[in-house]
Motif scaffolding. Structure first.
Motif, PDB file in Angstrom:
ATOM      1  N   SER A   1      16.348  47.841 150.454  1.00 44.46           N
ATOM      2  CA  SER A   1      15.504  47.077 149.529  1.00 44.46           C
ATOM      3  C   SER A   1      15.772  47.448 148.068  1.00 44.46           C
ATOM      4  O   SER A   1      15.115  46.910 147.168  1.00 44.46           O
ATOM      5  CB  SER A   1      14.023  47.293 149.847  1.00 44.46           C
ATOM      6  OG  SER A   1      13.748  46.816 151.137  1.00 44.46           O
ATOM      7  N   LEU A   2      16.690  48.370 147.838  1.00 44.68           N
ATOM      8  CA  LEU A   2      17.081  48.681 146.453  1.00 44.68           C
ATOM      9  C   LEU A   2      17.893  47.501 145.918  1.00 44.68           C
ATOM     10  O   LEU A   2      18.975  47.199 146.415  1.00 44.68           O
ATOM     11  CB  LEU A   2      17.903  49.973 146.406  1.00 44.68           C
ATOM     12  CG  LEU A   2      18.426  50.368 145.025  1.00 44.68           C
ATOM     13  CD1 LEU A   2      17.282  50.703 144.065  1.00 44.68           C
ATOM     14  CD2 LEU A   2      19.378  51.570 145.127  1.00 44.68           C
ATOM     15  N   ARG A   3      17.347  46.844 144.900  1.00 43.89           N
ATOM     16  CA  ARG A   3      17.964  45.601 144.427  1.00 43.89           C
ATOM     17  C   ARG A   3      19.072  45.863 143.409  1.00 43.89           C
ATOM     18  O   ARG A   3      19.809  44.952 143.044  1.00 43.89           O
ATOM     19  CB  ARG A   3      16.896  44.709 143.780  1.00 43.89           C
ATOM     20  CG  ARG A   3      15.517  44.908 144.373  1.00 43.89           C
ATOM     21  CD  ARG A   3      14.478  44.121 143.637  1.00 43.89           C
ATOM     22  NE  ARG A   3      14.481  42.768 144.101  1.00 43.89           N
ATOM     23  CZ  ARG A   3      13.723  42.306 145.092  1.00 43.89           C
ATOM     24  NH1 ARG A   3      12.900  43.112 145.716  1.00 43.89           N
ATOM     25  NH2 ARG A   3      13.785  41.059 145.450  1.00 43.89           N
ATOM     26  N   MET A   4      19.141  47.095 142.919  1.00 45.72           N
ATOM     27  CA  MET A   4      20.100  47.428 141.867  1.00 45.72           C
ATOM     28  C   MET A   4      20.732  48.766 142.237  1.00 45.72           C
ATOM     29  O   MET A   4      20.038  49.780 142.266  1.00 45.72           O
ATOM     30  CB  MET A   4      19.318  47.519 140.538  1.00 45.72           C
ATOM     31  CG  MET A   4      20.077  48.093 139.383  1.00 45.72           C
ATOM     32  SD  MET A   4      21.330  46.932 138.774  1.00 45.72           S
ATOM     33  CE  MET A   4      22.177  48.008 137.621  1.00 45.72           C
ATOM     34  N   GLY A   5      22.025  48.752 142.545  1.00 51.47           N
ATOM     35  CA  GLY A   5      22.663  50.003 142.942  1.00 51.47           C
ATOM     36  C   GLY A   5      23.853  50.369 142.084  1.00 51.47           C
ATOM     37  O   GLY A   5      24.323  51.492 142.077  1.00 51.47           O
ATOM     38  N   LYS A   6      24.354  49.392 141.321  1.00 56.65           N
ATOM     39  CA  LYS A   6      25.646  49.584 140.640  1.00 56.65           C
ATOM     40  C   LYS A   6      25.500  50.477 139.396  1.00 56.65           C
ATOM     41  O   LYS A   6      24.384  50.787 138.975  1.00 56.65           O
ATOM     42  CB  LYS A   6      26.234  48.217 140.283  1.00 56.65           C
ATOM     43  CG  LYS A   6      25.501  47.485 139.190  1.00 56.65           C
ATOM     44  CD  LYS A   6      26.086  46.081 139.007  1.00 56.65           C
ATOM     45  CE  LYS A   6      25.426  45.385 137.827  1.00 56.65           C
ATOM     46  NZ  LYS A   6      25.891  43.999 137.651  1.00 56.65           N
ATOM     47  N   PRO A   7      26.624  50.836 138.779  1.00 52.82           N
ATOM     48  CA  PRO A   7      26.564  51.704 137.600  1.00 52.82           C
ATOM     49  C   PRO A   7      25.825  51.055 136.433  1.00 52.82           C
ATOM     50  O   PRO A   7      25.890  49.841 136.221  1.00 52.82           O
ATOM     51  CB  PRO A   7      28.046  51.926 137.246  1.00 52.82           C
ATOM     52  CG  PRO A   7      28.785  51.679 138.513  1.00 52.82           C
ATOM     53  CD  PRO A   7      28.018  50.606 139.224  1.00 52.82           C
ATOM     54  N   LEU A   8      25.138  51.893 135.680  1.00 48.60           N
ATOM     55  CA  LEU A   8      24.373  51.439 134.516  1.00 48.60           C
ATOM     56  C   LEU A   8      25.300  51.267 133.323  1.00 48.60           C
ATOM     57  O   LEU A   8      26.318  51.945 133.211  1.00 48.60           O
ATOM     58  CB  LEU A   8      23.284  52.463 134.198  1.00 48.60           C
ATOM     59  CG  LEU A   8      22.309  52.722 135.357  1.00 48.60           C
ATOM     60  CD1 LEU A   8      21.347  53.857 135.003  1.00 48.60           C
ATOM     61  CD2 LEU A   8      21.546  51.449 135.691  1.00 48.60           C
ATOM     62  N   LYS A   9      24.898  50.353 132.454  1.00 45.18           N
ATOM     63  CA  LYS A   9      25.654  50.142 131.210  1.00 45.18           C
ATOM     64  C   LYS A   9      24.676  50.187 130.050  1.00 45.18           C
ATOM     65  O   LYS A   9      23.514  49.780 130.198  1.00 45.18           O
ATOM     66  CB  LYS A   9      26.323  48.764 131.213  1.00 45.18           C
ATOM     67  CG  LYS A   9      27.416  48.598 132.219  1.00 45.18           C
ATOM     68  CD  LYS A   9      28.020  47.196 132.061  1.00 45.18           C
ATOM     69  CE  LYS A   9      28.827  46.820 133.281  1.00 45.18           C
ATOM     70  NZ  LYS A   9      28.814  45.407 133.572  1.00 45.18           N
ATOM     71  N   ARG A  10      25.192  50.596 128.915  1.00 50.10           N
ATOM     72  CA  ARG A  10      24.381  50.579 127.703  1.00 50.10           C
ATOM     73  C   ARG A  10      23.877  49.148 127.446  1.00 50.10           C
ATOM     74  O   ARG A  10      24.659  48.188 127.534  1.00 50.10           O
ATOM     75  CB  ARG A  10      25.240  51.032 126.522  1.00 50.10           C
ATOM     76  CG  ARG A  10      24.472  51.118 125.239  1.00 50.10           C
ATOM     77  CD  ARG A  10      25.382  51.598 124.135  1.00 50.10           C
ATOM     78  NE  ARG A  10      24.637  51.691 122.898  1.00 50.10           N
ATOM     79  CZ  ARG A  10      25.145  52.093 121.754  1.00 50.10           C
ATOM     80  NH1 ARG A  10      26.412  52.444 121.686  1.00 50.10           N
ATOM     81  NH2 ARG A  10      24.403  52.159 120.677  1.00 50.10           N
ATOM     82  N   GLY A  11      22.604  49.039 127.155  1.00 50.88           N
ATOM     83  CA  GLY A  11      22.037  47.718 126.865  1.00 50.88           C
ATOM     84  C   GLY A  11      21.341  47.079 128.062  1.00 50.88           C
ATOM     85  O   GLY A  11      20.673  46.063 127.914  1.00 50.88           O
ATOM     86  N   MET A  12      21.511  47.681 129.228  1.00 49.41           N
ATOM     87  CA  MET A  12      20.756  47.153 130.381  1.00 49.41           C
ATOM     88  C   MET A  12      19.277  47.526 130.240  1.00 49.41           C
ATOM     89  O   MET A  12      18.945  48.565 129.665  1.00 49.41           O
ATOM     90  CB  MET A  12      21.275  47.767 131.688  1.00 49.41           C
ATOM     91  CG  MET A  12      22.536  47.146 132.217  1.00 49.41           C
ATOM     92  SD  MET A  12      22.961  47.958 133.789  1.00 49.41           S
ATOM     93  CE  MET A  12      24.265  46.868 134.352  1.00 49.41           C
TER      94      MET A  12
END
Ligand code: GLY
Ligand code: MN
Ligand code: MN
Length: 462
Positions: free
Chosen positions: A376-387
């Motif tokens: 149920s984790l909807r966001m797993g990918k790497p974070l980026k500046r500005g997200m």
């Protein structure tokens, strides 16, 4: 609307990413409640609003990727509309504010698409999430409604996600203005969560704030003493001293950006010892999530770090046993935390998820887990500046889930069911804030909304 130059720049950036064919963007139409003229509050489609800004029903646009031409299709208000609904600015004047000077009657859209198809050009569109939009795309493309979703453009989705997931300063300011209103809503609700009051009294206070600001809820509020029911939209419960209320609610900004805030409130104004112990652990887990978020880190790993902190604390309480890593890796922890740590937020509260959760929250290197809870984790990918993301850990004691797992002896070497059962009745708790990913880490957005035990107790005593 934002400055004209911003909308122009967004469409130019889209052309940079996607070079051939044309993009069809359908705005939303009014959604009837029970007959055509009794409608839900209008909410513009986020993709259309992102690129064209105009916030009224019945519009479409074509971005021609091979020329500089952008055209909005729509009709000015008729005399009838003016009689019943009042005067509206001309469509041309509104489109001009988004830097689009080509405006045609809605009826011309069919011909324009026909023409493109006859020329063998690709018509890109994002997957529709409303039946009316699906039917309209089917009509325009001359295909069956059930084939529309599969004909959506993966290339367009990727291009739009890459643009929309990086928030510019103007968007950050909009989200923060939505958060200001959300803060007002939450403070008002804290004061309303008194013994004897009903859940709907808290909701009424929040709606009053929204109405005063002239904006909508970003999503249907959860305001419940049954926080163990994750999406409980019932507000009939009467509050009694000792209940915990989960208030998950947020406002939109004037330009339609969302906020998404959760606070957990002790009815009567004071957390009892057990509630305080759990809630303090929850706050720490959220802090682990916030401090662990920075560019390059996968949000799935941030989720894991926050979960690890929860499990360490709940192992000390006797709920989990055995190695913490095993409780985390096996998914046993999800008996108390069956959802993900957060999601992206922007014009949509779950930003862009209408394009497909995996297309927004996962990438070629980050696969979605199949494990209960983590899936149920909807966001797993790497974070980026500005997200912009939410960080929203929760602890829940869901009797049906506990009893099912106990009967199956699921993860029995890692969960002490006898101890866990003692917590049934505590209900649920969640805390949720928005963060902006900065160059070096993450920043909690907006004016702080009371969150610690002492801050919440102080407002509730007020
Ligand atoms: N309010 C919906 C969510 O937190 O995801
Ligand atoms: Mn959320
Ligand atoms: Mn929420």
């Amino acid at each position: 609307m934002f400055l004209e130059s911003l909308y122009v720049a967004r469409r130019e950036a889209l052309r940079e990413k996607l070079r051939s064919g044309l993009v069809l963007m359908l705005g939303n139409v009014d959604a009837p409640i029970n007959f055509a003229h009794n409608v839900h509050p209008f909410r513009q489609d986020a993709t259309f609003r992102y690129f064209f800004g105009v916030n009224r029903p019945g519009l479409a646009a074509i971005v021609d990727l091979e020329s500089d031409e952008d055209t909005v299709f729509g009709d000015d208000a008729t005399l009838d509309d003016e009689i019943w609904l009042g005067k509206t600015p001309s469509l041309a004047s509104e489109c001009e504010r988004a830097g689009c000077r080509s405006v045609r009657a809605y009826a011309a859209l069919e011909d324009a698409i026909d023409h493109a198809l006859r020329d063998g050009r690709t018509v890109h569109f994002v997957p529709p999430y409303r039946a009316a939009t699906t039917l309209e795309i089917a009509r325009l493309l001359g295909c069956a409604a059930q084939d529309v979703a599969s004909r959506a453009s993966a290339a367009l989705i990727d291009a739009v996600v890459a643009l929309r997931e990086i928030k510019r300063a103007e968007e950050i300011a909009e989200i923060e203005s939505a958060l200001e209103i959300a803060g007002e809503m939450h403070r008002a609700a804290m004061r309303a969560a008194r013994p004897g009051a009903h859940e709907r009294d808290g909701v009424a206070r929040m709606h009053e704030v929204l109405t005063r600001h002239g904006v909508l809820e970003a999503y249907q509020s959860v305001f419940t003493k049954r926080g163990d029911i994750l999406h409980n939209f019932n507000y009939d419960g009467q509050l009694a001293r000792g209940d915990l209320v989960v208030n998950d609610s947020g406002a939109t900004s004037a330009l339609g950006y969302a906020s998404d805030i959760t606070r957990t409130l002790p009815v009567g104004g004071r957390f009892d010892t057990r509630q305080r112990e759990l809630y303090t652990l929850l706050l720490e887990a959220q802090d682990v999530g916030i401090r662990g978020s920075r560019p390059g880190v996968r949000y799935a790993d941030v989720h894991r770090a926050a979960v690890t902190h929860l499990v360490e604390g709940m192992t000390q309480m006797g709920i989990f046993k055995g190695p913490v890593d095993d409780v985390v890796s096996s998914g046993a922890y999800a008996v108390c935390f069956p959802h993900g740590l957060g999601h992206q937020l922007g014009l949509d509260v779950h930003d862009m998820e209408s394009y497909g959760e995996d297309r927004v929250g996962y990438d070629a290197e980050t696969a979605r887990s199949a494990l209960f809870g983590l899936r149920s984790l909807r966001m797993g990918k790497p974070l980026k500046r500005g997200m912009v993301l939410t960080v929203e850990p929760g602890i829940y004691f869901i009797e049906a889930l506990i009893e099912r797992w106990a009967a199956e002896q699921r993860h029995a070497s890692l969960i002490d069911y006898a101890i866990l059962r003692r917590y049934v009745g505590v209900g649920g708790m969640r805390v949720e804030d928005e963060i902006e990913i900065t160059a070096a880490g993450a920043r909690v957005m907006g004016t702080p909304i009371p969150k610690t035990v002492s801050e919440i107790e102080a407002v509730m005593a007020d």
